[in-house]
Structure formats: C-alpha cells, structure tokens
Motif scaffolding. Structure first.
Motif, mmCIF file in Angstrom:
data_model
loop_
_atom_site.group_PDB
_atom_site.id
_atom_site.type_symbol
_atom_site.label_atom_id
_atom_site.label_comp_id
_atom_site.label_asym_id
_atom_site.label_seq_id
_atom_site.Cartn_x
_atom_site.Cartn_y
_atom_site.Cartn_z
ATOM 1 N N THR A 150 0.800 -1.221 0.000
ATOM 2 C CA THR A 150 0.000 0.000 0.000
ATOM 3 C C THR A 150 0.835 1.274 0.000
ATOM 4 O O THR A 150 0.283 2.374 0.021
ATOM 5 N N SER A 151 2.145 1.144 -0.022
ATOM 6 C CA SER A 151 3.030 2.309 -0.011
ATOM 7 C C SER A 151 4.387 1.873 -0.546
ATOM 8 O O SER A 151 4.601 0.690 -0.834
ATOM 9 N N ILE A 152 5.294 2.835 -0.670
ATOM 10 C CA ILE A 152 6.689 2.502 -0.954
ATOM 11 C C ILE A 152 7.455 2.705 0.351
ATOM 12 O O ILE A 152 7.847 3.834 0.677
ATOM 13 N N LEU A 209 4.351 6.977 -9.990
ATOM 14 C CA LEU A 209 4.287 5.537 -10.229
ATOM 15 C C LEU A 209 2.906 5.109 -10.718
ATOM 16 O O LEU A 209 2.554 3.935 -10.631
ATOM 17 N N ALA A 210 2.142 6.034 -11.246
ATOM 18 C CA ALA A 210 0.751 5.750 -11.611
ATOM 19 C C ALA A 210 0.600 5.082 -12.976
ATOM 20 O O ALA A 210 -0.453 4.519 -13.271
ATOM 21 N N ASP A 211 1.642 5.119 -13.804
ATOM 22 C CA ASP A 211 1.538 4.605 -15.170
ATOM 23 C C ASP A 211 2.138 3.202 -15.253
ATOM 24 O O ASP A 211 3.363 3.046 -15.189
ATOM 25 N N PRO A 212 1.327 2.165 -15.408
ATOM 26 C CA PRO A 212 1.858 0.792 -15.445
ATOM 27 C C PRO A 212 2.852 0.554 -16.577
ATOM 28 O O PRO A 212 3.813 -0.208 -16.400
ATOM 29 N N LEU A 237 3.013 -0.910 -7.265
ATOM 30 C CA LEU A 237 3.521 0.442 -7.502
ATOM 31 C C LEU A 237 2.369 1.416 -7.708
ATOM 32 O O LEU A 237 2.370 2.528 -7.161
ATOM 33 N N ASN A 238 1.383 1.010 -8.489
ATOM 34 C CA ASN A 238 0.213 1.861 -8.707
ATOM 35 C C ASN A 238 -0.555 2.090 -7.417
ATOM 36 O O ASN A 238 -1.086 3.178 -7.168
ATOM 37 N N SER A 262 10.625 1.190 -16.899
ATOM 38 C CA SER A 262 11.642 1.556 -15.909
ATOM 39 C C SER A 262 12.265 0.323 -15.275
ATOM 40 O O SER A 262 13.487 0.270 -15.054
ATOM 41 N N ALA A 263 11.449 -0.686 -14.959
ATOM 42 C CA ALA A 263 11.974 -1.905 -14.345
ATOM 43 C C ALA A 263 12.911 -2.641 -15.299
ATOM 44 O O ALA A 263 13.977 -3.122 -14.893
ATOM 45 N N LEU A 264 12.530 -2.729 -16.568
ATOM 46 C CA LEU A 264 13.393 -3.401 -17.542
ATOM 47 C C LEU A 264 14.661 -2.597 -17.795
ATOM 48 O O LEU A 264 15.757 -3.165 -17.933
ATOM 49 N N ALA A 265 14.544 -1.272 -17.841
ATOM 50 C CA ALA A 265 15.727 -0.432 -18.028
ATOM 51 C C ALA A 265 16.679 -0.572 -16.852
ATOM 52 O O ALA A 265 17.903 -0.486 -17.020
#
Length: 332
Positions: free
Chosen positions: A177-179, A259-262, A251-252, A268-271
């Motif tokens: 529910t958070s980071i 972090l709202a855009d899946p 993340l969403n 970003s994760a792959l990069a």
C-alpha cells in the motif's frame, strides 16, 4: 522470436480461477513466460494442479515458469502444507529450516509447480514490522543461516527465490500500500540486510525478487526500478540468475503520482535490469490499466524510441528461455 514475443516472455502473469479451459485461453492469448498461482487458482483438491498445469504449456519442450508464494504459515497458497514456518523456525535449530523447505518444495514438485517465491530473506527484530512474522531470522546471522538452509532444502525440487531485495526489514510499512522508505546507509545495509541475500545466493538460489522498497541513501527510486540496486546485486553480491519484480501493480497502489503509469513502470523496471515482470491481474486486466498487450506494446515502443535497448530485452529473454529449456530437460 519477434520483439513482441520476446517481451511477452518476460511477463509472469496471474489469471483468477482454476478452470483449465479459461487458464489455457489466457495463456494462449498473452503467451507469457511465467504464471503465478494465487489462492484462487488452487482447486478444493490441490492435487488437481498436477493435471491442470501441464495442460497450460503451449510447448512441453519450453515449459512456463509456474510460481507460487509458499512460505508456510500465514503465506501459503497450498493449505495442506503444515511444515514449520517462520515463527517456529526462528526458534528452532537451523536444520529444521532445511527440513521444512524440503517438505514444502517436494509438495510443490508433485503439483507441477517449478518456482517457489517462498524464502523470505528479509530480517528484522522489530515486532511491529510488516515483515517480522514472515522473516526467518531476527539478526543478519540467524537469518542468513536459515535462508541458506531453506535454499538447500528446496534444491532439486523447485527453483528457489529470495525476497524482497534489498530487504524489507529496514522499514516497518507494508509495500502493498506504499513505498516503504529507509535512510539506512549503504555501508550499514551491506553488513545487515545484505547478509541473508548474499548467503542465499552463495547457497545457489536461482531467483531474486525485488521489493518495491526505497533506500533513499542509495537511490530515490524504488529498488525494483533502480539500476543502482540491480548493479549492486549483480556486481557486489555476485548474483547471475533471474531477477523478478514483486507484483508491479503494487507500484500503482502506492499512491505516488510518479508511479501511476503501469507501462512506464514496466519500462523503468526493464531499463533498471530486471529479467521478469510480475503482474497479479484481476479477471479484467484493463480495469487496472495493465492489459498485458498494452504492457508489451509500451515496452516495444520504448525500444523503438531508444528508452530501452533491444539487446537488454534479448539478454533477459534468453536467460528465461535457457532456464525453461533446462526445466524441461532436468538439467537446471
């Protein structure tokens, strides 16, 4: 393989239910490299999974990675698993951890499950921490001993996964529910939270799951999206296996606007260097903005405009294809 096919192979997806026809249609539609089983996928008779799962592989010579969260105790999808779990194992001799994880890994193997997201390498002595009831140890040394024992117990039955790198024990909050954020320094991390992961890697764990955790002294980005943390794992801890994110939809759910855009999170994760993206999807993936086709299209677009290199996609896809082929031949 086309670029679209390679990107799809980097996805580990969940589809609700245990109807083999619906699950097969889901796999045929999206062609992911992996499937994660949640509680809603487990029939009343869990033994039926042994017949269901092989029917989902489109190519028996290249089986999917089929994963499950089978830590034992409160986090176990197969309820018949009564082997000792973290609260007991914290108090028992180290050998008990090896025995417990050998038992649950053997159970998963009989059900045709080949990956266990089950070894919590987080360590904390804070009883108020979200992760405390699931941690195998309350100090770096105790946790490391039990993590290594868990990997040894699972060896030869399922692929072992260490989670949640770089360590959920540095922060008390729930990453669903958070980071959760910590200002622990890199030097302190190296002598505390890193230790169980390093021991698990040395013991032969095949996968490491990245947590959506922020160590602000190292990187402002969550570790799952951080090239710095992927480099530390590879170069300092010597991990050469498969990395997988925790559920990307978390993340969403964090509520952070950035972090709202899946799709952007996937890019970003792959990069950053992850091998595989995990999505625990509802019946209608579009309802949470994470339709796998949209994710694949977004990643392909990022390759086209230079935000991602195709060579990095190729490297990740090949790593997964080799592992899947080795599962089929029994040589992993």
């Amino acid at each position: 393989m086309s670029l679209d096919e390679k990107v799809a192979s980097l996805l580990m997806l969940h589809s609700p239910g245990s109807d083999v026809g619906q699950l097969r249609a889901f796999v045929e539609s999206y062609r992911p490299g992996g499937l994660i089983l949640m509680g809603d996928n487990v029939p009343a008779n869990p033994g039926e999974l042994a017949a269901i799962i092989p029917q989902l592989d489109l190519n028996p010579d290249l089986p999917m990675l089929v994963a499950i969260d089978q830590e034992g105790g409160t986090v176990r999808r197969i309820r018949s698993d009564v082997a000792a779990a973290a609260p007991q194992l914290q108090q028992l001799p180290v050998a008990a951890t090896s025995e417990a994880f050998a038992s649950r890994a053997s159970l998963l193997e009989t059900l045709a499950i080949n990956v266990n997201f089950g070894i919590v390498a987080d360590q904390t002595s804070d009883r108020s921490s979200f992760i405390f009831p699931r941690a195998l140890g309350t100090s770096p040394g105790d946790s490391a001993d039990r993590v290594a024992a868990a990997v040894a117990g699972e060896s030869g039955h399922v692929l072992s996964t260490l989670k949640h790198f770089p360590g959920h024990g540095a922060m008390a909050d729930d990453s669903h529910t958070s980071i959760p954020t910590s200002d622990v320094s890199r030097d302190t991390w190296r002598t505390t939270h890193a230790v169980p992961f390093e021991r698990g890697i040395d013991a032969g764990a095949e996968l490491v799951m990245f947590g959506h955790l922020r160590y602000s002294a190292v990187d402002a980005a969550p570790a799952s999206l951080s090239a710095a943390w992927h480099t530390i794992l590879r170069e300092e801890l010597g991990f050469t296996g498969i990395t997988v994110t925790d559920d990307m939809l978390m993340l969403n759910d964090s509520g952070e606007a950035a972090l709202a855009d899946p799709v952007q999170n996937a890019v970003s994760a792959l990069a950053a260097g992850t091998t595989m993206l995990l999505y625990v999807l509802p019946s209608d993936p579009a309802s949470v903005g994470a339709d796998p086709r949209g994710i694949v299209a977004g990643v392909v677009a990022a390759v086209a405009d230079g935000r991602l290199s195709e060579s990095s996609i190729n490297e990740a896809a090949l790593k997964l294809l080799v592992a899947r082929r080795q599962l089929a031949t029994g040589t992993l």
